[in-house]
Design a protein around this motif. Structure first.
Motif: not given
Ligand code: SF4
Ligand code: SF4
Ligand code: FES
Length: 947
Positions: A343-357
């Motif tokens: 999850n962290a790697a994906l969050l890093r890739l797209v950034g907080q605003q583009q990350f959906y739980l």
């Protein structure tokens, strides 16, 4: 986990006594019995009926030793060590002729009727009876008469039954009935004609029945799914891992051979799962071997309407191309069932605003509330061992028997504490199981349960109060105001007798406990639960709190949401749907989440059609993966290492059991080039920086340092006393060269440092191999683990690699929540009905549902409705109803159930996730019943119907 709630007794490690065993002096902890003491000293003393979690009954007579009155006494007398308390200066012998002779005669008698079928018994080589028979020196069989035989029973998909192997130790019924509180297994007959089984063949009902394979010291109960792909114990390769299903984070050993997982066994963790796992944890591994596992990167070829296999390099190039869009046009969905690092790697890739739980918005809101509570209030969750120490509990709106089964088992042990206190006053030790149960009878610690459907814990509940969520809110408000009055020494307002009884019991307790959860998606109830626990903690410092979350790693997703600022907060899948429908998304990356489990199929189809390119990183070909333009095959938790955060806030590391097959990679590895973090250590350090609460994760960045620490690797299985069994013996007897594991301290080969020597070469010792020592080959050797907490001779009792790290701790200056009466309810009109989820441990956990044996235990999907409510809606039993909310609609068959709260309908969790907390109810005409199966979704309403 404490045996028989021993932890209730004062934790005094100085409480040692000295004793002499076979002329050697030892110092041991006083509260144990003599058998426990001998085992914890590493001495070989055979036993059957004693179990560290269940105490002693003294029925098998195998643990006899000689006790001497003083140093002049040369005769001594035989005592059963499991029934003998420790006294200062006691002198005993295990090796004298008298006790050895007794044990030898006893085991010979026990073995009279045993079939001696070790070569064809699945326990062979892994059997407590084998170990104890040899230890008891019964080598030659003298009895030549006929043996007693029994018919076996069908006990369901999880266990085989072979009653002829029974030695009558009673452990199975004690575990099943006394420890788990289930009633459908019993002992029948008398004398030497005992039968341990059900009154008639049928599926065992206990959620913990699978443990019988370990609890039974012989091969009466054996693991049925394991039989289907059997491998001898010495042929398995194991690794310490974490159960990925519910949020409790139980510790497991995964055993594999030739790239397929063969079985899961319990890995003892004193503070979490102790000696037992639930059936979902034990048998929920078939997704790893499933024929729908993805093996290669795949690309949808729209032109030729085919799916093309890609090389990993081609897949990486395509991924880079897809991600090469303006930042806001590339969004991603995280997962509750994957490691934190992914999850962290994906969050890093797209950034907080583009990350959906990868959870619904309500779920995200509740997790956010919980994480804030852990940051700001005096509350922090307690461990399951601490739950067992409590002496009064209030459970609020969470059916833990299904959402957190191992917690429910701990609560069952907690309910015995009032009885144990009573017994202790009479001088009865906690481990004298029969005596304690005789004295305590029906004495139970107070447990109050607020619920919308009577749960399976109601047999131990002081009050099981079945109410709608609105009514629960009112009752909780009364409890909260009563507690506040106590806190501020104010006069009490008049309240209901239920509220008064609850508050009285909580205040009278030494260790009160509040349990709640997110199952019902009810923010006001969760907020009130937090307020109540917080106020209670101010009144009683020893107050415990446990909030059950809903999946292996959902609490970490909650942390992602909490960590961001209010405006840029990551949101759940409802918000995702809106975002997709805005038509601005070019690339959608979905990590290990089957969106169709959460969202309405038709709405989701429409939304996904608006996205230019969909990338799915997953283990299995889910319905969501089938919609992808690019599929990247992910490793399962058995093939990759990483961390889970349990609802206790325990950060735990899960090792890989086997090397990835074909082109599978851990999701973070697929993304590593894009995010510019090529190594695991770098990623972990980024996580630690990004989430200060997860600072402890830095420990695990040291993974590859194991290689530097020692050139010796630790074997993945106990020392072998046999050569390998050729798996394809019909064709050849060669075994393929095992891969080399460059990550971590283990070797994939059978060779390596085994057993107790592990800690000499690596600072970790956690495998079944660790539990092995000469003469102790069965998994039950593990039952000796944790027997003596004072010795700490093994690093496995202290290492963060095996114990995990608890990340939440009570705040020294907590924010004063006070009591806030600010919770309003949603008003429903006369056509709307409140929905509640009917949780089921065999149906609700996505990965576990791929295991056929578990899936066959999942109940029929039904709408449970109280008969009075049904009359109000003019419904007939078994009638089909349609439930429609603004999120989705389903058709279900009605079941009248007076255990259901009035004015609510309880529906399967999967339907509840889609519909939400309320729906419009439409009875379907009788003629339509045959057209709509309970499993089937109804078609979208036409405009006319809608009106
Ligand atoms: S079935 Fe197993 S656990 Fe039960 S009494 Fe027989 S040997 Fe003991
Ligand atoms: S499903 Fe939950 S209770 Fe069961 S073994 Fe796994 S973590 Fe433990
Ligand atoms: S273990 Fe002591 S009598 Fe059975």
């Amino acid at each position: 986990m404490s045996s028989s709630n021993q932890s209730l007794l004062p934790e005094n490690t100085d409480n040692l006594i000295s004793l002499t065993i076979d002329n050697q002096s030892y110092s041991v902890e006083k509260r144990q019995n003599l058998l426990q003491a001998c085992l914890s000293l590493g001495l070989d003393l055979p036993y059957f009926c004693w179990h560290p979690a269940m105490g002693s009954v003294g029925s098998c007579r195998q643990c006899a030793v000689t006790q001497y009155q003083n140093s002049e006494d040369t005769r001594g007398r035989l005592v059963m060590s499991c029934m003998t308390p420790l006294t200062e200066g006691m002198i005993i012998s295990l090796k004298d002729d008298k006790s050895q002779q007794f044990r030898e005669t006893n085991i010979e008698a026990i073995m009279t009727n045993h079939p001696h079928d070790c070569p064809v018994c699945e326990e062979g080589g892994n059997c407590h009876l084998q170990d104890m028979t040899l230890m008891g020196k019964h080598i030659n069989r003298r009895y030549s008469g006929k043996k007693r035989t029994h018919l076996n029973q069908f006990l369901g998909p999880l266990l085989n039954h072979e009653m002829n192997r029974c030695i009558g130790c009673y452990r199975c019924v004690r575990f099943y009935r006394d420890y788990c509180g289930d009633k459908d297994l019993n002992v029948f007959g008398s004398k030497s004609h005992l039968y341990f089984g059900r009154a008639e063949s049928g599926v065992l009902q206990s959620h913990f029945s699978g443990n019988l394979a370990q609890v039974c010291p012989t091969g009466v109960f054996t693991d049925k799914p394991f039989s289907h792909h059997y491998s001898r114990k010495w042929d398995l390769q194991t690794a310490p891992a974490i159960c990925p299903h519910c949020s409790l984070g139980c510790n497991i050993n995964l055993g594999q051979r030739s790239g397929s997982i063969r079985r899961i066994t319990n890995r003892h963790h004193d503070e979490v799962n102790g000696h037992f796992l639930c059936n979902t944890g034990l048998f929920g591994y078939e997704h790893i071997n499933h024929n729908e596992r993805l093996e290669w990167p795949l690309k949808r070829n729209n032109e030729h309407k085919t799916t093309d296999k890609l090389t990993p390099e081609q897949a990486q190039t395509l991924l880079t191309e897809y991600c090469d869009t303006p930042n806001e046009n590339c969004i991603a969905v995280g997962s509750v069932r994957t490691h934190i690092e992914n999850n962290a790697a994906l969050l890093r890739l797209v950034g907080q605003q583009q990350f959906y739980l990868g959870i619904d918005d309500n779920h995200a809101q509740l997790l956010n509330k919980l994480c804030s509570a852990y940051q700001e209030t005096s509350l922090s969750p307690i461990s399951l061992a601490e739950v067992e120490r409590c002496d009064a509990a209030l459970i609020i709106n969470e059916d833990i028997t299904h959402t957190a089964p191992r917690l429910a088992l701990s609560l069952r042990q907690m309910s015995r504490n009032a009885g144990l206190k009573k017994a202790a006053k009479l001088g009865i030790k906690y481990w004298q199981d029969d005596a304690v149960r005789n004295i305590t009878q029906t004495t139970l610690s107070p447990i109050h349960i607020l619920e919308s459907h009577r749960s399976e814990l109601s047999d131990i509940a002081t009050q099981s109060i079945v109410l709608t969520s609105d009514e629960q809110t009112l009752l909780l408000q009364e409890i909260a105001s009563l507690l506040t009055a106590h806190l501020n020494s104010q006069a009490e307002q008049p309240v209901s007798s239920e509220a008064k009884a609850i508050v009285n019991d909580l205040i009278a307790a030494e260790y009160p406990l509040v349990i709640t959860g997110v199952q019902h998606r009810d923010l006001k109830l969760l907020s009130l639960s937090i307020e109540i626990a917080d106020t209670l903690k101010r009144l009683k410092q020893n107050t415990g709190f446990y909030a059950v979350t809903q999946a292996g790693n959902d609490l970490h997703l909650g942390m992602i949401a909490t960590n961001s600022d209010q405006q840029n907060r990551s949101q759940g899948l409802d918000s995702l749907l809106k975002r997709l429908n805005s038509g601005t998304v070019e690339t959608l990356i979905i990590l290990e989440t089957d969106l169709y489990r959460y969202l309405d199929k038709f709405q989701l189809d429409d939304a996904l059609n608006q996205v230019k390119q969909i990338v799915v990183i997953d283990q299995l070909l889910t319905r969501t993966a089938a919609m992808a333009d690019l599929i990247l095959p992910a490793t399962s938790f058995a093939e990759s290492y990483g961390c889970y955060l349990s609802s206790e806030g325990r950060l735990q590391f899960s090792f890989a059991t086997m090397a990835p097959i074909e082109e599978r990679l851990a999701p973070w590895q697929w993304l590593s080039t894009q995010i510019g973090t090529p190594s695991y250590s770098e990623l972990v350090l980024w996580v630690s920086e990004r989430f200060p609460q997860l600072k402890a994760i830095e420990t695990f960045a040291e993974l590859t340092r194991f290689n530097e620490l020692s050139p010796f690797r630790v074997a993945r299985q106990a020392v072998r006393s046999s050569s390998r069994t050729a798996i394809d013996a019909v064709e050849h007897v060669k075994e393929e060269q095992p891969p080399i594991d460059l990550n971590g301290p283990f070797t994939h080969s059978m060779e390596g440092v085994a057993g107790f020597r592990q800690t000499l070469v690596q600072p970790i010792s956690v495998l079944p191999a660790d539990q092995w020592s000469p003469k102790w080959n069965s998994d039950q050797a593990g039952s000796r683990v944790g027997v003596n907490h004072t010795r700490e001779q093994s690093s496995s009792t202290t290492s963060p690699w095996t114990q995990g790290v608890r990340i939440f701790s009570p705040k020294s200056q907590p924010k004063d929540l006070g009591y806030q009466q600010t919770h309003s309810s949603v008003r429903l009109d006369s056509e709307q009905v409140r929905l509640t989820p009917s949780a089921n441990l065999y149906a609700d956990f996505e990965l576990a549902s791929y295991s056929k044996a578990l899936a066959s235990l999942a109940p029929q999907k039904l709408a449970r409705i109280h008969p009075e409510t049904a009359r109000k809606w003019q419904l007939e039993e078994s009638q089909q109803i349609r439930l429609r909310s603004d999120r989705s609609q389903v058709a279900l068959e009605c079941l009248f159930d007076s255990n259901q709260a009035k004015n609510t309908i309880s529906i399967p969790t999967c339907d509840f996730r889609q519909l939400g907390t309320w729906a419009r109810l439409t009875p379907l005409p009788a003629q339509k019943r045959s057209e709509t199966s309970t499993q089937e979704r109804v078609q979208p309403l036409s405009n006319e119907e809608e009106r």
